[in-house]
Write a protein that holds these residues in place. Structure first.
Motif, mmCIF file in Angstrom:
data_model
loop_
_atom_site.group_PDB
_atom_site.id
_atom_site.type_symbol
_atom_site.label_atom_id
_atom_site.label_comp_id
_atom_site.label_asym_id
_atom_site.label_seq_id
_atom_site.Cartn_x
_atom_site.Cartn_y
_atom_site.Cartn_z
ATOM 1 N N THR A 24 1.495 -9.818 -2.257
ATOM 2 C CA THR A 24 2.533 -10.830 -2.028
ATOM 3 C C THR A 24 3.866 -10.392 -2.666
ATOM 4 O OG1 THR A 24 2.017 -12.051 -4.040
ATOM 5 C CG2 THR A 24 0.812 -12.689 -2.051
ATOM 6 N N ARG A 25 3.917 -9.174 -3.180
ATOM 7 C CA ARG A 25 5.141 -8.662 -3.809
ATOM 8 C C ARG A 25 6.296 -8.713 -2.790
ATOM 9 N NH1 ARG A 25 5.751 -5.053 -8.190
ATOM 10 N NH2 ARG A 25 3.490 -4.816 -8.367
ATOM 11 N N THR A 26 7.448 -9.192 -3.226
ATOM 12 C CA THR A 26 8.564 -9.279 -2.265
ATOM 13 C C THR A 26 9.614 -8.194 -2.527
ATOM 14 O OG1 THR A 26 9.432 -10.997 -3.694
ATOM 15 C CG2 THR A 26 8.379 -11.707 -1.629
ATOM 16 N N ASP A 27 9.942 -7.931 -3.781
ATOM 17 C CA ASP A 27 10.954 -6.921 -4.097
ATOM 18 C C ASP A 27 10.268 -5.546 -4.045
ATOM 19 O OD1 ASP A 27 13.059 -5.458 -5.016
ATOM 20 O OD2 ASP A 27 12.713 -5.974 -7.127
ATOM 21 N N LEU A 62 0.837 -1.210 0.000
ATOM 22 C CA LEU A 62 0.000 0.000 0.000
ATOM 23 C C LEU A 62 0.864 1.250 0.000
ATOM 24 C CD1 LEU A 62 -2.770 -1.115 2.460
ATOM 25 C CD2 LEU A 62 -3.106 -0.382 0.083
ATOM 26 N N LEU A 63 1.965 1.212 0.744
ATOM 27 C CA LEU A 63 2.866 2.368 0.775
ATOM 28 C C LEU A 63 3.494 2.611 -0.598
ATOM 29 C CD1 LEU A 63 4.424 1.643 4.247
ATOM 30 C CD2 LEU A 63 3.507 3.880 3.587
ATOM 31 N N ARG A 64 3.576 1.568 -1.384
ATOM 32 C CA ARG A 64 4.096 1.720 -2.752
ATOM 33 C C ARG A 64 2.983 2.145 -3.726
ATOM 34 N NH1 ARG A 64 4.247 -0.439 -7.617
ATOM 35 N NH2 ARG A 64 2.668 -1.999 -7.056
ATOM 36 N N TYR A 65 1.859 1.467 -3.616
ATOM 37 C CA TYR A 65 0.802 1.571 -4.640
ATOM 38 C C TYR A 65 -0.108 2.786 -4.417
ATOM 39 C CZ TYR A 65 -3.138 -0.085 -7.490
ATOM 40 O OH TYR A 65 -4.139 -0.195 -8.410
ATOM 41 N N GLU A 66 -0.450 3.090 -3.171
ATOM 42 C CA GLU A 66 -1.314 4.235 -2.838
ATOM 43 C C GLU A 66 -0.751 4.967 -1.614
ATOM 44 O OE1 GLU A 66 -3.551 5.832 -4.242
ATOM 45 O OE2 GLU A 66 -4.998 4.595 -5.296
ATOM 46 N N ARG A 102 8.466 -4.530 -11.150
ATOM 47 C CA ARG A 102 7.795 -5.342 -12.157
ATOM 48 C C ARG A 102 6.289 -5.110 -12.049
ATOM 49 N NH1 ARG A 102 6.722 -10.816 -12.427
ATOM 50 N NH2 ARG A 102 7.467 -11.019 -10.291
ATOM 51 N N ASP A 103 5.653 -4.870 -13.185
ATOM 52 C CA ASP A 103 4.201 -4.715 -13.207
ATOM 53 C C ASP A 103 3.756 -3.689 -12.132
ATOM 54 O OD1 ASP A 103 1.833 -5.303 -14.283
ATOM 55 O OD2 ASP A 103 1.708 -7.387 -13.554
#
Ligand code: HEM
Length: 403
Positions: A338-341, A284-288, A330-331
């Motif tokens: 579940t994104r790890t990187d 969430l901190l990455r996406y929004e 990526r994407d």
């Protein structure tokens, strides 16, 4: 020299629900001079490099005319908090503020409040109706971080109506609105900071010589190797902590609920496996993310990604764009808990990396963990919801949901 209007389009209120296509344009366009004379940077690796570059200052007093606040004399009287200072001053004040909050002096402080956060979150979820309409902001996402930061700092929770307006005025004064004279907003921000500072210093002074486990008590009774805060430093530091301690986390929790309701498959994953909560909060901190832009001022002429940027102009870094940069993730437009990187820029990077990140993470994990079972059958009543005005601190003003 190229002139652009991307900053105007990004900060336009109509873009608030979805600024991400404009960020993609920004990354394509590269670093370009905006119509107000500032420069915008939206690519991940450039932002990270600049956040670690001591030639970029966080101190607005380094701005050159016409970007300099005309009221700068008054600004100089009002001491900036450490988020707007450079090292070594920044380091000294951040270390003093960290003493009762985290390592090395108080390594267990945030962990010790974990149970209380769980209890407060549980009570808030309990108080929601079994069925019917709620506002996720007013009924849930706002009360949690306010209660927690009041508890930590030692601010009476019942004083919230006293500082709510000051806090909103301070947040408003931080917004970027090209084409608008910021004079009145900045003056209102200064007045609000002054009042909040006086209020918090008074609270602290009443604790002098008395025991207590809150941060204001520690600030006046337990000076570390750097000695005591001056009155102005204490005012600026406590104000920064109270405002930063809740205005951002509200948005993270609200953006989290909104994003999970928009992605039922991800909500389902989270409900089945609460072990995914920490990763979900990072995603969430990455996406929004709540913080979309950070401002800096070059202390010298700089080359940024092939563009010469003059000394003293505002450089607007857009970490919310960097965290969606396909050259790094990526994407990137996919919400995948579940994104790890996932080394996102949601908490910034470099010397000003968010001071409260461990607390914000704990609160968001507790909030989403406690609420997600209730979200399975919930419906968004307005999508997109009404947003707060700020393009810098972005999040819904209200989030009506039917439980
Ligand atoms: C989700 C919640 C939060 C987000 C997204 C967030 C984000 C950020 C970001 C991006 C910065 C870097 C600013 C810059 O480089 O100019 C920052 C700094 C800061 N944050 Fe947070 N923050 C959050 C929660 C908190 C909390 C809970 C506190 C207090 C307990 C806090 C206190 C601070 C302080 C004091 C700074 C200044 C650090 C410095 O200048 O060294 N933040 N935050």
């Amino acid at each position: 020299m190229a002139v652009d209007t991307l900053l105007e389009r990004i900060t336009d209120y109509a873009s608030r629900p979805d600024p991400y296509p404009l960020y993609a344009e920004l990354r394509e366009a590269g670093v370009a001079r905006q119509t107000d004379g500032s420069y915008l940077v939206g690519t991940y690796y450039d932002i990270v490099a600049l956040l670690h570059d001591p030639r970029l200052s966080s101190d607005r007093r380094n701005r050159a005319a016409p970007h300099r606040d005309p009221d700068v004399e008054k600004e100089e009287q009002q001491r900036p908090s450490f988020i707007r200072l450079d090292d070594p001053e920044h380091h000294r004040l951040r270390s003093m503020a960290m003493r009762p909050f985290g390592p090395p002096h108080s390594p267990g402080r945030i962990d010790a409040i974990r149970d209380e956060i769980t209890r407060i979150t549980g009570e808030l979820v309990e108080s929601l109706p079994g069925r019917g309409r709620i506002d996720v902001v007013d009924d849930f996402a706002y009360p949690l971080p306010v209660t927690v930061i009041c508890r930590l700092l030692g601010v009476p929770r019942e004083d919230e109506p006293v500082f709510r307006e000051w806090s909103a005025t301070i947040v408003d004064s931080l917004d970027i609105r090209p084409g608008e004279d910021p004079g009145e907003r900045e003056a209102a921000g200064r007045r609000a900071r002054e009042r909040m500072g006086r209020y918090l210093v008074d609270l602290a002074e009443r604790r002098r010589g008395r025991p207590g486990d809150d941060m204001l008590t520690a600030f006046v009774n337990d000076p570390g190797p750097y000695g005591e805060f001056s009155r102005e430093e204490l005012a600026a530091t406590a104000t920064l902590l109270l405002v930063a301690g809740h205005e951002t986390t509200v948005n993270l929790i609200t953006n989290g609920v909104l994003t999970l309701l928009r992605h039922p498959d991800q909500l389902d994953l989270l409900r089945r496996d609460p072990g995914l909560l920490p990763g979900a909060v990072e995603e969430l901190l990455r996406y929004e993310p709540p913080v979309h832009m950070l401002q800096r001022t070059p202390l010298t002429r700089l080359d940024i990604a092939g563009t010469t940027v003059p000394e003293g102009v505002p450089v607007v870094l857009v970490p919310a764009s960097g965290s969606r940069d396909p050259k790094r993730f990526r994407d990137p437009d996919r919400f995948d808990l579940t994104r790890t990187d996932n080394q996102h820029l949601g908490f910034g990077s470099g010397i000003h990396l968010c001071y409260g990140a461990p607390l914000a993470r704990l609160e968001a994990q507790a909030a989403l963990g406690a609420l997600s079972p209730r979200l399975a059958t919930a419906t968004l009543l307005e999508d997109p919801p009404p947003y707060r005005h700020s393009a810098v601190l972005r999040g819904p003003r209200h989030l009506p949901v039917e439980l």
